[in-house]
Design a protein around this motif. Sequence first.
Motif, short mmCIF file in Angstrom:
data_model
loop_
_atom_site.label_atom_id
_atom_site.label_comp_id
_atom_site.label_asym_id
_atom_site.label_seq_id
_atom_site.Cartn_x
_atom_site.Cartn_y
_atom_site.Cartn_z
N ARG A 212 72.35 65.44 38.28
CA ARG A 212 73.60 66.19 38.34
C ARG A 212 74.00 66.55 36.93
NH1 ARG A 212 76.84 64.45 43.30
NH2 ARG A 212 75.26 63.45 44.55
N SER A 213 74.54 67.76 36.79
CA SER A 213 75.01 68.19 35.47
C SER A 213 76.48 68.55 35.59
CB SER A 213 74.19 69.37 34.97
OG SER A 213 74.29 70.43 35.87
N PHE A 214 77.27 68.07 34.67
CA PHE A 214 78.70 68.31 34.69
C PHE A 214 79.02 69.59 33.94
CE2 PHE A 214 78.05 63.80 35.18
CZ PHE A 214 78.89 63.50 36.23
N SER A 215 80.00 70.34 34.45
CA SER A 215 80.42 71.56 33.79
C SER A 215 81.91 71.49 33.49
CB SER A 215 80.11 72.78 34.66
OG SER A 215 80.92 72.77 35.81
N LEU A 216 82.38 72.42 32.68
CA LEU A 216 83.80 72.42 32.32
C LEU A 216 84.69 72.75 33.51
CD1 LEU A 216 83.59 74.18 28.86
CD2 LEU A 216 83.90 71.75 29.33
N GLY A 217 84.13 73.45 34.51
CA GLY A 217 84.92 73.82 35.68
C GLY A 217 85.15 72.68 36.65
N GLY A 218 84.49 71.55 36.41
CA GLY A 218 84.70 70.40 37.27
C GLY A 218 83.71 70.28 38.41
N ASP A 219 82.93 71.32 38.65
CA ASP A 219 81.95 71.22 39.72
C ASP A 219 80.71 70.48 39.21
OD1 ASP A 219 81.39 73.30 38.01
OD2 ASP A 219 80.39 74.51 39.53
N ILE A 220 80.01 69.86 40.13
CA ILE A 220 78.83 69.08 39.78
C ILE A 220 77.65 69.61 40.59
CG2 ILE A 220 77.85 66.76 39.61
CD1 ILE A 220 80.72 65.70 39.85
N PRO A 221 76.98 70.67 40.08
CA PRO A 221 75.83 71.18 40.83
C PRO A 221 74.67 70.21 40.76
CG PRO A 221 76.05 72.33 38.75
CD PRO A 221 77.23 71.41 38.87
N GLU A 222 73.99 70.04 41.89
CA GLU A 222 72.88 69.12 41.94
C GLU A 222 71.57 69.89 41.77
OE1 GLU A 222 70.85 66.03 45.06
OE2 GLU A 222 72.98 66.41 45.19
N ILE A 223 70.70 69.40 40.92
CA ILE A 223 69.39 69.98 40.73
C ILE A 223 68.47 69.36 41.78
CG2 ILE A 223 67.47 70.31 39.13
CD1 ILE A 223 70.11 71.71 38.34
N LYS A 224 67.84 70.20 42.61
CA LYS A 224 67.01 69.70 43.69
C LYS A 224 65.54 69.53 43.30
CE LYS A 224 69.84 71.76 47.28
NZ LYS A 224 69.89 72.76 48.36
N ALA A 225 65.06 70.38 42.39
CA ALA A 225 63.64 70.33 42.03
C ALA A 225 63.45 70.91 40.63
CB ALA A 225 62.80 71.10 43.04
N THR B 34 51.97 73.47 19.23
CA THR B 34 51.91 73.29 17.78
C THR B 34 51.74 74.60 17.03
OG1 THR B 34 49.54 72.89 17.98
CG2 THR B 34 50.97 70.96 17.94
N THR B 35 51.26 75.66 17.72
CA THR B 35 51.08 76.95 17.06
C THR B 35 52.33 77.81 17.07
OG1 THR B 35 50.28 77.96 19.11
CG2 THR B 35 48.62 77.00 17.64
N GLY B 36 53.38 77.35 17.74
CA GLY B 36 54.62 78.11 17.81
C GLY B 36 54.72 78.99 19.04
N ASP B 37 53.66 79.05 19.85
CA ASP B 37 53.70 79.81 21.10
C ASP B 37 54.25 78.93 22.22
OD1 ASP B 37 52.51 81.99 19.84
OD2 ASP B 37 50.49 81.27 20.30
N ILE B 38 54.75 79.58 23.27
CA ILE B 38 55.26 78.83 24.41
C ILE B 38 54.10 78.11 25.10
CG2 ILE B 38 56.30 79.03 26.71
CD1 ILE B 38 58.07 81.21 25.65
N HIS B 39 54.26 76.81 25.30
CA HIS B 39 53.24 76.00 25.98
C HIS B 39 53.49 75.99 27.49
CE1 HIS B 39 51.46 72.20 27.49
NE2 HIS B 39 50.45 72.60 26.73
N HIS B 40 54.73 75.67 27.89
CA HIS B 40 55.07 75.69 29.31
C HIS B 40 56.58 75.86 29.48
CE1 HIS B 40 55.92 71.39 28.56
NE2 HIS B 40 56.69 71.44 29.63
N LEU B 41 56.97 76.22 30.70
CA LEU B 41 58.37 76.35 31.08
C LEU B 41 58.70 75.28 32.09
CD1 LEU B 41 58.59 80.21 31.73
CD2 LEU B 41 59.19 79.02 29.63
N GLU B 42 59.88 74.76 32.01
CA GLU B 42 60.41 73.87 33.05
C GLU B 42 61.62 74.57 33.62
OE1 GLU B 42 60.96 69.84 31.74
OE2 GLU B 42 58.92 69.74 30.93
N VAL B 43 61.53 74.92 34.91
CA VAL B 43 62.56 75.70 35.58
C VAL B 43 63.33 74.75 36.51
CG1 VAL B 43 63.01 77.70 37.05
CG2 VAL B 43 61.07 77.72 35.47
N LEU B 44 64.64 74.61 36.25
CA LEU B 44 65.47 73.75 37.09
C LEU B 44 65.96 74.55 38.28
CD1 LEU B 44 67.54 71.94 34.31
CD2 LEU B 44 65.40 71.25 35.37
N LEU B 45 65.77 73.98 39.47
CA LEU B 45 66.09 74.68 40.73
C LEU B 45 67.18 73.93 41.47
CD1 LEU B 45 62.38 75.22 41.82
CD2 LEU B 45 63.85 76.88 40.67
#
Length: 113
Positions: free
Chosen positions: A48-61, A101-112
């Motif tokens: 769960r991540s807290f926001s300034l608006g008070g809502d707590i959206p849950e990350i499922k995957a 290490t070369t400065g290129d993107i290795h991978h992405l992690e996408v929060l759903l």
Amino acid sequence: MVTAPIPRYLLPHAVTLVEALSSDPWGGKGQELRTVINFVRIEPCRSRSFSLGGDIPEIKAKLFFDAFSSVPNDVSFETGDKVIFGSEEFIVSEVQEFYGTTGDIHHLEVLLK
């Protein structure tokens, strides 16, 4: 020294990315672009991540997308896009980039959510 890509045997899943190209002025879906992405990894998570608006959206995957091993590798994930995995539909909440290490993107992690 170059960082090795994530091996494909660790990326066993396929998903469909649904990007909204345009919206219908009457509230309809409009046009969409659907892209099947192979060699990704989906891991369920309960954070769960807290926001300034008070809502707590849950990350499922969390989706792991490798810059070299995932196919096609020219897709971009944007907040609000849909990801379909099996019979479940997720919304992209956040995209985190990780660099090699070369400065290129290795991978992405996408929060759903």
